[in-house]
Each structure stands twice: as C-alpha cells, then as structure tokens.
Design an enzyme around this catalytic site. Sequence first.
Site, PDB file in Angstrom:
ATOM      1  N   HIS A 247       8.578  -5.376  -8.693  1.00  0.00           N
ATOM      2  CA  HIS A 247       8.656  -6.072  -7.398  1.00  0.00           C
ATOM      3  C   HIS A 247       8.651  -7.589  -7.555  1.00  0.00           C
ATOM      4  O   HIS A 247       8.355  -8.322  -6.596  1.00  0.00           O
ATOM      5  CB  HIS A 247       7.508  -5.608  -6.488  1.00  0.00           C
TER       6      HIS A 247
ATOM      7  N   CYS B 214      22.117 -21.280  -4.452  1.00  0.00           N
ATOM      8  CA  CYS B 214      22.775 -21.281  -5.767  1.00  0.00           C
ATOM      9  C   CYS B 214      22.192 -20.229  -6.718  1.00  0.00           C
ATOM     10  O   CYS B 214      22.726 -20.010  -7.801  1.00  0.00           O
ATOM     11  CB  CYS B 214      22.692 -22.666  -6.403  1.00  0.00           C
TER      12      CYS B 214
ATOM     13  N   GLY C 123      -4.191   2.835  -9.605  1.00  0.00           N
ATOM     14  CA  GLY C 123      -4.379   1.961  -8.451  1.00  0.00           C
ATOM     15  C   GLY C 123      -3.154   1.775  -7.578  1.00  0.00           C
ATOM     16  O   GLY C 123      -2.889   0.671  -7.099  1.00  0.00           O
TER      17      GLY C 123
ATOM     18  N   SER D  69      -1.006   3.612  -4.175  1.00  0.00           N
ATOM     19  CA  SER D  69      -1.058   4.647  -3.118  1.00  0.00           C
ATOM     20  C   SER D  69       0.113   5.609  -3.256  1.00  0.00           C
ATOM     21  O   SER D  69       0.184   6.606  -2.546  1.00  0.00           O
ATOM     22  CB  SER D  69      -1.029   3.968  -1.745  1.00  0.00           C
TER      23      SER D  69
ATOM     24  N   ASN E 214      -7.574   6.515  -9.361  1.00  0.00           N
ATOM     25  CA  ASN E 214      -7.543   5.915  -8.028  1.00  0.00           C
ATOM     26  C   ASN E 214      -8.873   6.148  -7.329  1.00  0.00           C
ATOM     27  O   ASN E 214      -9.509   7.194  -7.525  1.00  0.00           O
ATOM     28  CB  ASN E 214      -6.408   6.532  -7.187  1.00  0.00           C
TER      29      ASN E 214
HETATM   30  N1  APR Z   1      -9.444   1.069  -8.659  1.00  0.00           N
HETATM   31  C1  APR Z   1      -8.554   2.099  -8.474  1.00  0.00           C
HETATM   32  N2  APR Z   1      -7.814   2.269  -7.336  1.00  0.00           N
HETATM   33  C2  APR Z   1      -8.027   1.393  -6.340  1.00  0.00           C
HETATM   34  C3  APR Z   1      -8.978   0.336  -6.434  1.00  0.00           C
HETATM   35  C4  APR Z   1      -9.696   0.198  -7.674  1.00  0.00           C
HETATM   36  N3  APR Z   1     -10.600  -0.761  -7.858  1.00  0.00           N
HETATM   37  N4  APR Z   1      -8.966  -0.356  -5.260  1.00  0.00           N
HETATM   38  C5  APR Z   1      -8.030   0.249  -4.460  1.00  0.00           C
HETATM   39  N5  APR Z   1      -7.472   1.295  -5.120  1.00  0.00           N
HETATM   40  C6  APR Z   1      -6.378   2.165  -4.682  1.00  0.00           C
HETATM   41  C7  APR Z   1      -6.358   2.524  -3.209  1.00  0.00           C
HETATM   42  O1  APR Z   1      -7.093   3.717  -2.972  1.00  0.00           O
HETATM   43  C8  APR Z   1      -4.858   2.717  -2.958  1.00  0.00           C
HETATM   44  O2  APR Z   1      -4.477   4.058  -3.219  1.00  0.00           O
HETATM   45  O3  APR Z   1      -5.191   1.430  -4.910  1.00  0.00           O
HETATM   46  C9  APR Z   1      -4.191   1.811  -3.989  1.00  0.00           C
HETATM   47  C10 APR Z   1      -3.546   0.548  -3.424  1.00  0.00           C
HETATM   48  O4  APR Z   1      -2.468   0.956  -2.630  1.00  0.00           O
HETATM   49  P1  APR Z   1      -1.553  -0.108  -1.858  1.00  0.00           P
HETATM   50  O5  APR Z   1      -2.394  -1.115  -1.218  1.00  0.00           O
HETATM   51  O6  APR Z   1      -0.620   0.695  -1.037  1.00  0.00           O
HETATM   52  O7  APR Z   1      -0.780  -0.850  -3.050  1.00  0.00           O
HETATM   53  P2  APR Z   1       0.486  -0.386  -3.891  1.00  0.00           P
HETATM   54  O8  APR Z   1       0.475   1.085  -4.122  1.00  0.00           O
HETATM   55  O9  APR Z   1       0.552  -1.247  -5.076  1.00  0.00           O
HETATM   56  O10 APR Z   1       1.680  -0.756  -2.875  1.00  0.00           O
HETATM   57  C11 APR Z   1       3.001  -0.583  -3.316  1.00  0.00           C
HETATM   58  O11 APR Z   1       3.845  -1.711  -1.370  1.00  0.00           O
HETATM   59  O12 APR Z   1       3.438  -3.366   0.138  1.00  0.00           O
HETATM   60  C12 APR Z   1       4.230  -3.014  -0.928  1.00  0.00           C
HETATM   61  O13 APR Z   1       5.356  -4.409  -2.481  1.00  0.00           O
HETATM   62  C13 APR Z   1       4.075  -3.974  -2.096  1.00  0.00           C
HETATM   63  O14 APR Z   1       3.937  -3.460  -4.452  1.00  0.00           O
HETATM   64  C14 APR Z   1       3.463  -3.107  -3.189  1.00  0.00           C
HETATM   65  C15 APR Z   1       3.881  -1.702  -2.787  1.00  0.00           C
END
Ligand code: APR
Length: 264
Positions: free
Chosen positions: A134, A145, A202, A204, A228
């Site tokens: 990303h 440009c 980590g 979703s 997670n």
């Molecule tokens: N350790 C493990 N898991 C964790 C922790 C932690 N300390 N803290 C939060 N989480 C988990 C949450 O339970 C959740 O499932 O990390 C996940 C974060 O999910 P999102 O906030 O949805 O992030 P991500 O999966 O990276 O999102 C994907 O969505 O918004 C767009 O471009 C953005 O790259 C991003 C993409």
Amino acid sequence: MRPTTITKLNTGAQLSHSVFAQARDWIECARSVAVLTGAGISAESGIPTFRGPGGLWNNYRPEDLATPQAFARDPKLVWEWYDMRRQRVAAAQPNAGHRALAKLESHAPNFTLITQNVDGLHRAAGNRNIIELHGNLWLLRCVSCGRQEENRCVPLSPLPPQCTCGGLMRPGVVWFGEALPADAIRLAVLAAEKCDVFLVCGTSAVVYPAASLPERAIAAGAHVIEVNLEKTPFSQFAHISLRGKCGELLPRIIRVPPFPEPVI
Ligand code: APR
C-alpha cells in the site's frame, strides 16, 4: 502431507504448550517463510489501526481522506491528515513484534515480508526483503509529472507540497479505488505460493487483494499461522490462530539459533 488444523482461542495459560511448539517447529524447519502484516503489528508502537477500537476509520471517513477524488476535492485537507500520521510515525519506534520478524529474516533461508503498512517500521527494525503493498508515508509523488521523492520532513510545509514542475505532490500510498503496484502484488503472490510457512500478523484480513494471500498460501500447501488480538474472517482457515499481541506472541514463536537448552 496436509497440515492438521490446530486453533486455540486465547493466550491464557490454557493455550497448550504444544500449539506454540508446533508453530515454532514449522517456522524453524521452513525453507521459505512469507509474512503478511497489517496495522495491528504497529499498534504497540503507538500507531492507530484502521478498524476496531480506536481505529482511524471510526473518526474519519475514508472517502474524505483516502481516495483520488478526495485529493482532487481538497488536497490541503488530505495532506493535513497524512501529515498528522507522518508526525505520529516519526515519533514511533519498532516494537518486539517488528524486531522478531527482522530476526527471522536474518535466519530463514528464504524470507519475504509483505506489508499493508505505510509506516516503514519494518525497515526501521532491520527487515530488508519487504513488499510494501500500500505504498509508504515517506514517499511523495507528483500528480502531473510522476516524479517521486522520499521526504521525511515533519511537519511538512507548505501543505499541499509542490513539485519542481509546479504540479501537486500527493502521498506515495495506495488509496481506495486505486490499483496496487503491479510488481508488488505479483511478487507477493509468488512469495505466498512458494512458502512453506505463511505468517499473518495484525491484519483484519478484510481488504483485498492483500487478504487473498493467506488463502493462496493454504491452497499451495503452506502451514499458515495467524496472530491477532481478535478473531478475523480468516481465523477459521488458519492452521494455528493465536490470540494476543504481536509484540508478545511473535517473540515466543520465532526462535533463532543458538536455541536455548530444552528444560528437562
Ligand atoms: N497485535 C495483534 N493484532 C492486533 C494488535 C496487536 N497489538 N492490535 C490490533 N490488532 C488487530 C486487530 O484485531 C485487527 O484485526 O489488527 C487488525 C488491524 O486491522 P485494520 O485496522 O483493519 O488494519 P489492516 O488489516 O492493516 O487494514 C488493511 O485497510 O484501511 C486500509 O490501507 C489500509 O492497509 C490498510 C488496510
């Protein structure tokens, strides 16, 4: 041999020792390891996630800040938000989860880190073979440009930044509705389909095409281990799904030589 499914729901004492031992064994015996990370691995460094408690999308609308249309409508507003995020990342340090993955790269025969994160903390922790699906917060790209530059000034001024050609510079990240860099997704798919062990840390697992990678790894016969805090749509498919923080659990399943003497 199809890997057996072992799913446990939390990190409490009842999480059987064998699950961690199984995860460690798979990782230590792997000839090729691929890892997919999301915002959760940077949460312990003080970087907010996107969804879930305290997630950025609870307070901001992606369509106002993270689309090409939003940038065309109000580039200053978009930059004010990205500059806020750059300042937070500039003040952050990699955590034990990032460091464990850097250690793993230094020992695994073949290692690829695929991240959805734009914070650059994996590189700061020492990883090198990184695919940034990303993009990266520290990159700026001219919408006229196409010139790209690395710029780590915080706070960034003026906003919006301008290119030497007079065009507007945008954040070097992938916005909703935009395609991922072709090379990045091609190399990520290759790594997922070639690895023996695939770690999902980590995320979703709801944003595609990144979320398709663990599924591809399973289809290709890899052992897939998820870490997670919460259950995700992918948890039921993982061979091992560990509940807890990346910073606490990754150092427990990633051991590198010299291995401690087993306690008899
Ligand atoms: N350790 C493990 N898991 C964790 C922790 C932690 N300390 N803290 C939060 N989480 C988990 C949450 O339970 C959740 O499932 O990390 C996940 C974060 O999910 P999102 O906030 O949805 O992030 P991500 O999966 O990276 O999102 C994907 O969505 O918004 C767009 O471009 C953005 O790259 C991003 C993409």
